[in-house]
Design an enzyme around this catalytic site. Structure first.
Site, PDB file in Angstrom:
ATOM      1  N   ARG A  62     -20.509   6.411  -4.005  1.00  6.60           N
ATOM      2  CA  ARG A  62     -21.761   6.636  -4.746  1.00  6.60           C
ATOM      3  C   ARG A  62     -22.607   5.371  -4.788  1.00  6.60           C
ATOM      4  O   ARG A  62     -23.816   5.427  -4.729  1.00  6.60           O
ATOM      5  CB  ARG A  62     -21.434   7.070  -6.177  1.00  6.60           C
ATOM      6  N   ASP A 200       1.439  12.875   0.059  1.00  7.09           N
ATOM      7  CA  ASP A 200       2.406  12.384  -0.913  1.00  7.09           C
ATOM      8  C   ASP A 200       2.952  11.131  -0.248  1.00  7.09           C
ATOM      9  O   ASP A 200       3.722  11.213   0.707  1.00  7.09           O
ATOM     10  CB  ASP A 200       3.539  13.394  -1.142  1.00  7.09           C
ATOM     11  N   HIS A 201       2.522   9.969  -0.736  1.00  6.05           N
ATOM     12  CA  HIS A 201       2.809   8.759   0.054  1.00  6.05           C
ATOM     13  C   HIS A 201       4.303   8.470   0.152  1.00  6.05           C
ATOM     14  O   HIS A 201       4.734   7.735   1.029  1.00  6.05           O
ATOM     15  CB  HIS A 201       2.019   7.549  -0.464  1.00  6.05           C
ATOM     16  N   LYS A 205       7.245   6.770   3.436  1.00  2.00           N
ATOM     17  CA  LYS A 205       8.186   5.651   3.334  1.00  2.00           C
ATOM     18  C   LYS A 205       9.283   5.799   4.381  1.00  2.00           C
ATOM     19  O   LYS A 205       9.824   6.891   4.566  1.00  2.00           O
ATOM     20  CB  LYS A 205       8.800   5.593   1.920  1.00  2.00           C
ATOM     21  N   GLU A 239      10.256   2.592 -12.619  1.00  2.00           N
ATOM     22  CA  GLU A 239       9.321   1.490 -12.383  1.00  2.00           C
ATOM     23  C   GLU A 239       9.402   0.537 -13.564  1.00  2.00           C
ATOM     24  O   GLU A 239       9.559   0.968 -14.702  1.00  2.00           O
ATOM     25  CB  GLU A 239       7.895   2.012 -12.289  1.00  2.00           C
ATOM     26  N   HIS A 263       6.337  13.290  -5.927  1.00  2.00           N
ATOM     27  CA  HIS A 263       7.278  12.401  -5.227  1.00  2.00           C
ATOM     28  C   HIS A 263       8.743  12.824  -5.425  1.00  2.00           C
ATOM     29  O   HIS A 263       9.513  12.941  -4.473  1.00  2.00           O
ATOM     30  CB  HIS A 263       7.128  10.959  -5.716  1.00  2.00           C
ATOM     31  N   LYS A 363       8.200   4.828 -16.532  1.00  2.00           N
ATOM     32  CA  LYS A 363       7.582   3.502 -16.432  1.00  2.00           C
ATOM     33  C   LYS A 363       8.263   2.592 -17.450  1.00  2.00           C
ATOM     34  O   LYS A 363       8.904   3.058 -18.387  1.00  2.00           O
ATOM     35  CB  LYS A 363       6.093   3.589 -16.730  1.00  2.00           C
TER      36      LYS A 363
HETATM   37  C1  BG6 Z   1       1.733   6.796  -7.552  1.00  2.00           C
HETATM   38  C2  BG6 Z   1       1.623   6.926  -9.046  1.00  2.00           C
HETATM   39  O1  BG6 Z   1       1.629   8.047  -6.933  1.00  2.00           O
HETATM   40  O2  BG6 Z   1       2.983   6.224  -7.212  1.00  2.00           O
HETATM   41  C3  BG6 Z   1       1.815   5.594  -9.734  1.00  2.00           C
HETATM   42  O3  BG6 Z   1       0.344   7.444  -9.383  1.00  2.00           O
HETATM   43  C4  BG6 Z   1       3.105   4.938  -9.274  1.00  2.00           C
HETATM   44  O4  BG6 Z   1       1.815   5.725 -11.150  1.00  2.00           O
HETATM   45  C5  BG6 Z   1       3.184   4.920  -7.761  1.00  2.00           C
HETATM   46  O5  BG6 Z   1       3.152   3.622  -9.806  1.00  2.00           O
HETATM   47  C6  BG6 Z   1       4.547   4.433  -7.299  1.00  2.00           C
HETATM   48  O6  BG6 Z   1       4.519   4.282  -5.916  1.00  2.00           O
HETATM   49  P1  BG6 Z   1       5.493   3.258  -5.193  1.00  2.00           P
HETATM   50  O7  BG6 Z   1       5.195   3.448  -3.744  1.00  2.00           O
HETATM   51  O8  BG6 Z   1       5.128   1.885  -5.715  1.00  2.00           O
HETATM   52  O9  BG6 Z   1       6.866   3.634  -5.580  1.00  2.00           O
END
Ligand code: BG6
Length: 513
Positions: A62, A200-201, A205, A239, A263, A363
């Protein structure tokens, strides 16, 4: 004319894995994800000669930003966040092909201007180029973006050829079953499923991809991978960080939407699914969907609840004092958002009936750990029954997804000496020791796969709905209960004491990673 003289990218970037000429447009280009992950991922693909010779990057947002400023932002984000240090010569090749377009996400004219820009870049390339549209904006604008991709014609470029437009969509994909279904409907109105890459990252991995290899490229696991031998499975995604500056987002999300629905459920699906008939993306996703659909609805009755939720209080993490969740910026003082959730799941199929799957994510826990632990049944105790001579543990196989990537098998062994005494011992496989430590980041693999049109590591529409189908009744229940049942845990601890009663038949304990 040789290809090399036609485009600067051809110099030194010729050993690519076969992606066709590509123009990537990142929506939400002034955002955090673009700076921290996407631009560094593109840079690292360039370092590995994995970008196609004809490649351009367009940032879209934007805020009006001149091309020059966006290039500088991209340059600085590589410097700060790339896993490999910045090589100015490689960057120069990206820089010369980087542009910025500004406009609203609901302004059709701005999308038409973007299309004109893409066409002019393509003309310069002298070849048909596929568009990869990466939507990394807040979810509130996913829908207008998709609608405008359709209305502007961007979605249908080269629709019937391999160069069709590909659209990558960041998480969160919906906030419940209904919104996910709605978004899928909007998408279906504009795009074909093969054009859609829901991120979904975790699937990008290395160690998550390795799960498939470990399970299906070895013959020693499969005979044990069932209710006869497996006692329980535990998946932990912890985390040590708090919500930081993302309090506003997190208040709407909480641990189950942020980590469990996506995840953690993906880790579960890959661990528990049946062997796919091939490595074809659809074959793998079919199996994941089947598994997700076989999970029984959660029991929410307080006496035997399958779920525990909690919020972190102040405490010590890594020796430093940290504040509680309700004191974080952007968080309401009487917030009902969970920063920790633990679930006990039952999978109703031939393989897993009766084997509990415990999932937890939180967390402000002591460490950042993602692991999957398969706990096996104890052997019959006819020879070595447990007493002070025989310290015996149930066998387990633990996949360490991150950090310290690898796997560990826990066995019982004889302690050397003249008496027969036993002790559990560990057999380790460590990624870094075997393969070195500089493995690609998840986003490198995912950006590359989207360019190559490989959807294996992305979520299909029905998959996301199957997962919301399990989690949504839980959110509805919590919404109706207010604070009731919300537990607390001290920051830096392994979660609330109440989570220990989740394995409520008292036969299981959480593993301490
Ligand atoms: C994200 C979440 O999808 O994944 C975050 O929104 C989280 O809250 C993160 O910290 C964790 O990803 P990774 O790759 O650091 O384990």
């Amino acid at each position: 004319m040789s290809q090399d003289s036609r485009h600067p990218f051809l110099k030194g970037l010729s050993k690519h894995r076969g992606a066709q000429p590509t123009i990537i447009t990142i929506f939400g280009a002034s955002g955090d994800l673009c700076a921290r992950k996407l631009v560094p991922a593109i840079y690292n693909l360039a370092v590995d000669n994995l970008l196609p010779p004809e490649f351009s990057l367009i940032g879209y947002g934007r805020k009006p930003i001149p091309d020059e400023e966006f290039r500088k932002l991209a340059h600085d984000s590589i410097k700060e966040f790339s896993r490999r240090s910045l090589n100015e010569e490689i960057w120069k090749r990206i820089e010369d092909n980087t542009y910025y377009c500004s406009g609203g996400y609901d302004e059709l004219d701005a999308f038409k201007a973007l299309e004109a820009k893409i066409e002019s870049i393509e003309k310069e390339m002298g070849r048909e180029a596929q568009s990869v549209i990466y939507i990394s904006t807040p979810p509130s604008v996913f829908e207008p973006i998709i609608v405008n991709l359709g209305a502007s014609g961007l979605a249908t470029r080269y629709q019937d050829s391999g160069s069709h437009t590909k659209v990558v969509i960041e998480k969160p994909f919906g906030k419940d079953l209904e919104s996910a279904r709605h978004l899928n409907k909007v998408i279906q109105g504009v795009l074909q499923e093969r054009q859609v890459y829901r991120i979904d990252h975790y699937l990008g991995k290395e160690t998550v991809q390795d799960l498939l290899v470990q399970r299906f490229a070895n013959s020693i696991f499969e005979p044990l991978w069932n209710r006869q031998y497996v006692d329980n499975v535990q998946i932990t995604v912890s985390e040590s960080l708090g919500v930081g500056t993302r309090g506003g987002y997190y208040e709407q999300s909480g641990a189950t939407r942020d980590m469990i629905q996506n995840h953690t459920m993906q880790l579960l699906a890959l661990t528990a699914m049946e062997p796919p008939v091939s490595l074809d993306p659809e074959a793998i996703r079919d199996e994941k969907v089947k598994l997700l659909k076989a999970i029984k609805p959660l029991n929410l009755d307080y006496a035997h609840s399958d779920v525990v939720r909690a919020q972190y209080k102040e405490g010590l993490v890594d020796g430093a004092k940290v504040q509680g969740y309700r004191q974080e910026e952007g968080v309401s003082a009487d917030s009902e958002t969970e920063t920790y959730a633990a679930l006990r799941l039952n999978i109703s199929n031939w393989r897993w009936e009766g084997v509990p799957f415990y999932l937890r994510s939180g967390k402000r826990m002591p460490r950042r750990v993602t692991e999957i632990s398969i706990q096996f049944k104890r052997p019959p105790s006819t020879l070595f029954s447990e007493n002070e001579m025989f310290n015996l543990a149930a066998n387990s196989l633990v996949f360490q997804i991150q950090p310290d990537e690898g796997s560990t098998v826990l066995l019982n062994a004889k302690i050397p000496g003249l008496q027969t005494r036993t002790q559990p011992v560990k057999m380790h496989f460590k990624y870094s020791a075997t393969f070195g430590s500089n493995t690609p980041e998840a986003y490198e693999r995912l950006v590359l796969d989207a360019m190559l049109g490989d959807g294996t590591l992305f979520i299909r529409g029905d998959e996301t709905e199957a997962s919301w189908n399990l989690i949504t009744p839980l959110h509805d229940f919590w919404a109706s209960e207010g604070q009731r049942g919300m537990e607390n845990y001290v920051s830096g601890s392994w979660g609330p004491l109440a989570a220990d009663r989740l394995p409520w038949d008292n036969t299981h304990e959480w593993r301490r990673p």
